[in-house]
Design an enzyme around this catalytic site. Sequence first.
Site, PDB file in Angstrom:
ATOM      1  N   GLY A  27      17.827  19.233  31.621  1.00 57.40           N
ATOM      2  CA  GLY A  27      17.871  19.276  33.089  1.00 57.40           C
ATOM      3  C   GLY A  27      18.959  20.219  33.574  1.00 57.40           C
ATOM      4  O   GLY A  27      19.670  19.929  34.541  1.00 57.40           O
ATOM      5  N   GLY A  28      19.046  21.371  32.926  1.00 55.92           N
ATOM      6  CA  GLY A  28      20.137  22.311  33.234  1.00 55.92           C
ATOM      7  C   GLY A  28      19.793  23.329  34.303  1.00 55.92           C
ATOM      8  O   GLY A  28      20.542  24.285  34.506  1.00 55.92           O
TER       9      GLY A  28
ATOM     10  N   ARG B 190      19.405  22.691  37.592  1.00 55.83           N
ATOM     11  CA  ARG B 190      20.006  22.435  38.918  1.00 55.83           C
ATOM     12  C   ARG B 190      21.011  21.280  38.830  1.00 55.83           C
ATOM     13  O   ARG B 190      21.100  20.606  37.800  1.00 55.83           O
ATOM     14  CB  ARG B 190      18.951  22.164  39.983  1.00 55.83           C
ATOM     15  CG  ARG B 190      18.061  20.979  39.717  1.00 55.83           C
ATOM     16  CD  ARG B 190      16.842  21.011  40.641  1.00 55.83           C
ATOM     17  NE  ARG B 190      15.895  19.959  40.321  1.00 55.83           N
ATOM     18  CZ  ARG B 190      15.838  18.795  40.978  1.00 55.83           C
ATOM     19  NH1 ARG B 190      16.660  18.557  41.956  1.00 55.83           N
ATOM     20  NH2 ARG B 190      14.952  17.892  40.630  1.00 55.83           N
TER      21      ARG B 190
ATOM     22  N   TYR C 224      17.089   2.137  37.935  1.00 58.04           N
ATOM     23  CA  TYR C 224      18.042   3.205  37.599  1.00 58.04           C
ATOM     24  C   TYR C 224      19.289   2.618  36.917  1.00 58.04           C
ATOM     25  O   TYR C 224      19.740   3.130  35.879  1.00 58.04           O
ATOM     26  CB  TYR C 224      18.412   3.929  38.893  1.00 58.04           C
ATOM     27  CG  TYR C 224      19.360   5.083  38.757  1.00 58.04           C
ATOM     28  CD1 TYR C 224      18.939   6.302  38.232  1.00 58.04           C
ATOM     29  CD2 TYR C 224      20.690   4.976  39.161  1.00 58.04           C
ATOM     30  CE1 TYR C 224      19.810   7.379  38.128  1.00 58.04           C
ATOM     31  CE2 TYR C 224      21.570   6.048  39.066  1.00 58.04           C
ATOM     32  CZ  TYR C 224      21.119   7.247  38.547  1.00 58.04           C
ATOM     33  OH  TYR C 224      21.990   8.311  38.447  1.00 58.04           O
TER      34      TYR C 224
HETATM   35  N1  NAP Z   1      24.034  13.084  41.840  1.00 59.58           N
HETATM   36  C1  NAP Z   1      24.693  11.985  41.602  1.00 59.58           C
HETATM   37  O1  NAP Z   1      25.358  11.430  42.507  1.00 59.58           O
HETATM   38  C2  NAP Z   1      24.700  11.347  40.239  1.00 59.58           C
HETATM   39  C3  NAP Z   1      25.589  10.304  40.020  1.00 59.58           C
HETATM   40  C4  NAP Z   1      25.634   9.698  38.773  1.00 59.58           C
HETATM   41  C5  NAP Z   1      24.814  10.133  37.775  1.00 59.58           C
HETATM   42  N2  NAP Z   1      23.940  11.157  38.006  1.00 59.58           N
HETATM   43  C6  NAP Z   1      23.097  11.573  36.894  1.00 59.58           C
HETATM   44  O2  NAP Z   1      23.363  12.921  36.570  1.00 59.58           O
HETATM   45  C7  NAP Z   1      22.176  13.530  36.063  1.00 59.58           C
HETATM   46  C8  NAP Z   1      21.867  14.792  36.867  1.00 59.58           C
HETATM   47  O3  NAP Z   1      21.745  14.407  38.223  1.00 59.58           O
HETATM   48  P1  NAP Z   1      21.654  15.454  39.430  1.00 59.58           P
HETATM   49  O4  NAP Z   1      22.315  14.809  40.573  1.00 59.58           O
HETATM   50  O5  NAP Z   1      22.052  16.789  38.975  1.00 59.58           O
HETATM   51  O6  NAP Z   1      20.083  15.348  39.683  1.00 59.58           O
HETATM   52  P2  NAP Z   1      19.011  16.416  40.191  1.00 59.58           P
HETATM   53  O7  NAP Z   1      19.687  17.465  41.002  1.00 59.58           O
HETATM   54  O8  NAP Z   1      17.933  15.580  40.780  1.00 59.58           O
HETATM   55  O9  NAP Z   1      18.524  17.083  38.815  1.00 59.58           O
HETATM   56  C9  NAP Z   1      17.874  16.293  37.852  1.00 59.58           C
HETATM   57  C10 NAP Z   1      17.547  17.168  36.670  1.00 59.58           C
HETATM   58  O10 NAP Z   1      16.852  16.367  35.698  1.00 59.58           O
HETATM   59  C11 NAP Z   1      15.625  17.019  35.397  1.00 59.58           C
HETATM   60  N3  NAP Z   1      14.579  16.061  35.018  1.00 59.58           N
HETATM   61  C12 NAP Z   1      14.158  14.988  35.687  1.00 59.58           C
HETATM   62  N4  NAP Z   1      13.149  14.390  35.032  1.00 59.58           N
HETATM   63  C13 NAP Z   1      12.927  15.112  33.912  1.00 59.58           C
HETATM   64  C14 NAP Z   1      12.011  15.025  32.849  1.00 59.58           C
HETATM   65  N5  NAP Z   1      11.091  14.054  32.762  1.00 59.58           N
HETATM   66  N6  NAP Z   1      12.072  15.952  31.865  1.00 59.58           N
HETATM   67  C15 NAP Z   1      12.974  16.938  31.912  1.00 59.58           C
HETATM   68  N7  NAP Z   1      13.855  17.101  32.915  1.00 59.58           N
HETATM   69  C16 NAP Z   1      13.829  16.194  33.904  1.00 59.58           C
HETATM   70  C17 NAP Z   1      15.254  17.755  36.670  1.00 59.58           C
HETATM   71  O11 NAP Z   1      14.272  18.733  36.406  1.00 59.58           O
HETATM   72  P3  NAP Z   1      13.351  19.288  37.623  1.00 59.58           P
HETATM   73  O12 NAP Z   1      14.164  20.345  38.304  1.00 59.58           O
HETATM   74  O13 NAP Z   1      12.154  19.805  36.957  1.00 59.58           O
HETATM   75  O14 NAP Z   1      13.056  18.122  38.514  1.00 59.58           O
HETATM   76  C18 NAP Z   1      16.614  18.314  37.042  1.00 59.58           C
HETATM   77  O15 NAP Z   1      16.931  19.431  36.254  1.00 59.58           O
HETATM   78  C19 NAP Z   1      21.082  12.475  36.151  1.00 59.58           C
HETATM   79  O16 NAP Z   1      20.935  11.832  34.910  1.00 59.58           O
HETATM   80  C20 NAP Z   1      21.616  11.509  37.186  1.00 59.58           C
HETATM   81  O17 NAP Z   1      21.096  10.234  37.016  1.00 59.58           O
HETATM   82  C21 NAP Z   1      23.866  11.788  39.216  1.00 59.58           C
END
Ligand code: NAP
Length: 239
Positions: free
Chosen positions: A9-10, A12, A145
Amino acid sequence: MSRSVLVTGGNRGIGLAIARAFADAGDKVAITYRSGEPPADLVALGVLAVRCDITDAEQVEQAYKEVEAAHGNVEVLVANAGITRDQLLMRMSEEDFTTVLDTNLTGTFRVVKRANRGMLRARKGRVVLISSVVGLLGQAGQANYAASKAGLVGFARSLARELGSRNITFNVVAPGFVDTDMTRALTDEQREGIVAQVPLARYAQPEEIAAAVRFLASDDAAYITGAVIPVDGGLGMGH
Ligand SMILES: NC(=O)c1ccc[n+]([C@@H]2O[C@H](COP(=O)([O-])OP(=O)(O)OC[C@H]3O[C@@H](n4cnc5c(N)ncnc54)[C@H](OP(=O)(O)O)[C@@H]3O)[C@@H](O)[C@H]2O)c1
């Protein structure tokens, strides 16, 4: 240092910041992306982008083959890809639950298991899993989640015990609320409510999560395994 690093998921958000941080440090970086096109600036930096949906074991295998052909065995894996599908329990369908588990927990299992093959052979490896403060504190409307993110802690700690003698470390980073697409989906009211609970009174920037990940993959963290590192502005007070 020029290690083979893979970030799922690199394309974005947090994963993109992590990929940039490793690339800036001179590592050979590969990312997986599921949809769209990988960011052009990342590709210009020499980052290898492979298409992969981590819910599909075949695609995971294919992605590893591409990465190994270009960069050799993965030495540092950052399992970052994740989704939310928020709903109160009463309205949460079984599909809402299993889809989130299949991506966040089982998807992580798929990529870690595949990386482990090369790491065992090399007798070294660094695995960092991206969990969440919500996995430790719970959050109304996020039972699926939170369960998936709490599961990552037990998963990492079991593997830390299983594979520590092979010089492979497993650590978890638990971000608080980070300014990405995932949290931009929240309403202004929800966002303000969250900031009010955070001692540092702001969202994290993705680069602040990337810094902790880089540390756990560095030589300075060689004796750290099974740890959960909160990067949450104090929200979880160390949990
Ligand atoms: N943002 C926060 O506040 C927060 C807080 C705590 C933890 N996190 C965790 O940090 C991580 C990244 O979050 P983020 O905020 O950067 O989320 P994001 O902007 O929604 O990005 C999610 C990434 O995961 C990829 N992804 C989702 N489902 C997938 C699948 N089935 N196969 C391959 N790739 C997949 C997405 O790909 P696509 O572009 O194709 O959708 C995207 O690259 C996640 O695990 C999230 O739970 C986030």
